[in-house]
Write an enzyme that holds these catalytic residues in place. Structure first.
Site, PDB file in Angstrom:
ATOM      1  N   ARG A  63      86.487  18.821 -66.217  1.00 20.79           N
ATOM      2  CA  ARG A  63      85.059  18.841 -66.586  1.00 20.79           C
ATOM      3  C   ARG A  63      84.238  19.673 -65.608  1.00 20.79           C
ATOM      4  NH1 ARG A  63      83.558  13.389 -66.309  1.00 20.79           N
ATOM      5  NH2 ARG A  63      82.463  13.837 -64.381  1.00 20.79           N
ATOM      6  N   TYR A 116      62.525  30.141 -79.594  1.00 21.99           N
ATOM      7  CA  TYR A 116      63.593  29.722 -80.507  1.00 21.99           C
ATOM      8  C   TYR A 116      63.265  28.298 -80.979  1.00 21.99           C
ATOM      9  CZ  TYR A 116      68.463  28.639 -81.836  1.00 21.99           C
ATOM     10  OH  TYR A 116      69.603  28.278 -82.494  1.00 21.99           O
ATOM     11  N   ASP A 188      64.415  32.771 -71.841  1.00 18.54           N
ATOM     12  CA  ASP A 188      65.545  32.866 -72.762  1.00 18.54           C
ATOM     13  C   ASP A 188      65.871  34.355 -72.902  1.00 18.54           C
ATOM     14  OD1 ASP A 188      67.176  33.160 -75.053  1.00 18.54           O
ATOM     15  OD2 ASP A 188      66.416  31.293 -75.915  1.00 18.54           O
ATOM     16  N   LYS A 213      75.831  34.716 -79.091  1.00 16.36           N
ATOM     17  CA  LYS A 213      75.355  35.896 -79.792  1.00 16.36           C
ATOM     18  C   LYS A 213      76.110  37.145 -79.294  1.00 16.36           C
ATOM     19  CE  LYS A 213      72.561  33.049 -81.809  1.00 16.36           C
ATOM     20  NZ  LYS A 213      71.273  32.647 -81.285  1.00 16.36           N
TER      21      LYS A 213
HETATM   22  C1  LIG Z   1      70.854  31.285 -81.039  1.00 20.56           C
HETATM   23  C2  LIG Z   1      69.858  31.197 -79.980  1.00 20.56           C
HETATM   24  C3  LIG Z   1      69.884  30.149 -79.050  1.00 20.56           C
HETATM   25  C4  LIG Z   1      70.851  29.001 -79.142  1.00 20.56           C
HETATM   26  O1  LIG Z   1      72.179  29.350 -78.993  1.00 20.56           O
HETATM   27  P1  LIG Z   1      73.343  28.430 -79.613  1.00 20.56           P
HETATM   28  O2  LIG Z   1      74.554  28.918 -78.944  1.00 20.56           O
HETATM   29  O3  LIG Z   1      73.288  28.647 -81.097  1.00 20.56           O
HETATM   30  O4  LIG Z   1      73.010  27.008 -79.258  1.00 20.56           O
HETATM   31  C5  LIG Z   1      68.944  30.159 -78.055  1.00 20.56           C
HETATM   32  N1  LIG Z   1      68.015  31.125 -77.958  1.00 20.56           N
HETATM   33  C6  LIG Z   1      67.943  32.132 -78.828  1.00 20.56           C
HETATM   34  C7  LIG Z   1      66.896  33.169 -78.682  1.00 20.56           C
HETATM   35  C8  LIG Z   1      68.856  32.205 -79.861  1.00 20.56           C
HETATM   36  O5  LIG Z   1      68.765  33.203 -80.767  1.00 20.56           O
END
Ligand SMILES: *Cc1c(COP(=O)(O)O)cnc(C)c1O
Length: 400
Positions: A63, A116, A188, A213
């Site tokens: 972990r 988001y 972010d 992404k």
């Molecule tokens: C998709 C996304 C997230 C979240 O990511 P996950 O891996 O789907 O939890 C956070 N911020 C932005 C800008 C995103 O496009």
């Protein structure tokens, strides 16, 4: 592990960082699957546990991280220009842990209105209930100064914003925040993914990437990463440990494989997206195209100043006489764009999105329906032809 010099360009960093070092080593790290780690003596076990308590790397228990995960953390940290990075099982898990590592009951959090959407939900539905007050500010920062309170502890932003890609002037935001004691700035950074944008180098304290992404890039893994400067690292790492966050070495390995080609994928997807965006701007049924790399985009100057490139993500607003139903039909007519959430993979996607539903400050009344497109690695001519066919069908429907 290889730790290339931080003065190297991003494309060089992602090629060399986090690789095994030494004589006769494999190019890639092994996938070290484990829960238990065994030691040859109590002394070495205690040494490892104590080292881990001092936030040193090294195996203690599954972990608490794996060598495969540490390799990926090294790559992300090199890109972001931070002190350390920590992996999470999703982008959202990374975001919520980053926020929880900063705020306590009685604090106030300011969140950009273009965030988001699940971040908004976490703040409104969870933080408020736990005694953390939360309010939203305009992506253009026009109301930010007035909204900072004596108990404001965290400013959360995203640049560009989700769905409409409004640019946030991060150096200006940092200047406002740092005029107050104790305000942490977190960003972010999924859109720029560390390759096109580095918030920590622009004065932010925390940067979060949904690696799901572009870093992973192949639509096959959920993963997130938080990178901080040294002064925020212990709080972040401790919160991650307290909440039991961990990532499988197989997922870390897939992300490591993906990140090695990040620069060529993103550059190609930017080239195609720019062609698609410029073509869409000329279509009669489209009123606005949202893509910061377009010279007439309102955020273009900030994008040019602070970013080294763009990606494959753009949105387009239809004329107001195009109904939501017609927009759904348009998306369903497309052959090369899949209908689905997420972005950053090698494939093209299309999704109707609703700014009105996920914003509290901006006004979308009287505006058209919006579709977000993610442009993949297909040939631009094929994508444009696909869009042209679907737009023609949409036009026929309007005429008839
Ligand atoms: C998709 C996304 C997230 C979240 O990511 P996950 O891996 O789907 O939890 C956070 N911020 C932005 C800008 C995103 O496009």
């Amino acid at each position: 592990m290889n730790e290339p010099h931080s003065s190297l360009q991003p494309a060089t960093l992602i090629t060399h960082a986090g690789r095994p070092k030494g004589c006769k080593v494999t190019v890639n790290p092994v996938v070290a699957r484990t829960s238990t780690v065994v030691f040859d003596s109590m002394a070495t076990l205690r040494e490892a546990v104590a080292g881990r308590a001092r936030h040193e790397t090294g195996l203690v228990y599954g972990r608490k991280g794996s060598p495969t995960g540490e390799s990926l953390e090294a790559v992300i940290c090199a890109l972001e220009g931070g002190h350390r990075s920590r992996l999470f099982s999703s982008g959202l898990a990374a975001i919520t842990c980053a926020i929880l590592s900063v705020v306590r009951s009685g604090d106030h959090v300011l969140v950009v209105d273009s965030c988001y959407e699940p971040v908004r939900k976490f703040c409104v539905q969870y933080l408020q209930q736990m005694g953390v007050d939360c309010s939203f500010f305009q992506p253009d920062l026009s109301d930010l100064k007035a909204k900072i309170r004596p108990n404001t502890r965290l400013i959360w932003t995203e640049s560009p914003g989700s769905i409409l890609f409004e640019m946030c002037d991060l150096p200006a935001l940092v200047a406002l925040a740092k005029a107050h004691d104790n305000v942490v700035v977190a960003v972010d950074n999924t859109w720029g993914s560390g390759l096109m944008y580095c918030p920590l180098r622009l004065g932010a304290d925390i940067s979060v990437i949904a690696a799901t992404k572009y870093l992973v890039g192949h639509s096959d893994v959920m993963l997130g990463a938080v990178t901080t400067h040294q002064d925020r690292w212990t709080a972040l790492a401790d919160m991650g440990d307290l909440l039991g966050h961990c990532v499988s070495p197989d997922d870390a390995y897939l992300a490591l494989r993906g990140v090695r080609t990040l620069s060529v994928r993103m550059r190609q997807q930017q080239d195609t997206a720019l062609q698609v965006a410029q073509w869409l701007q000329k279509q009669a049924l489209i009123s606005t195209v949202f893509y910061p790399a377009l010279p007439d985009d309102p955020g273009h100057a900030i994008w040019k100043r602070d970013f080294s490139g763009a990606n494959g993500l753009l949105s387009c607003e239809f004329r107001t006489d195009v109904s939501a139903q017609a927009v759904d039909a348009f998306v369903e007519t497309l052959q090369l764009f899949g209908i689905g959430h997420s972005w950053g993979g090698y494939e093209s996607l299309a999704l109707p999105v609703s700014p009105a539903a996920v914003r509290s400050l901006s006004h979308w009344q009287g505006r058209g329906n919006v579709v977000r497109l993610h442009v993949g690695l297909e040939d631009p001519a094929d994508l444009i032809h696909d869009l042209q066919t679907a737009l023609a069908r949409l036009g026929e429907g309007l005429a008839g």
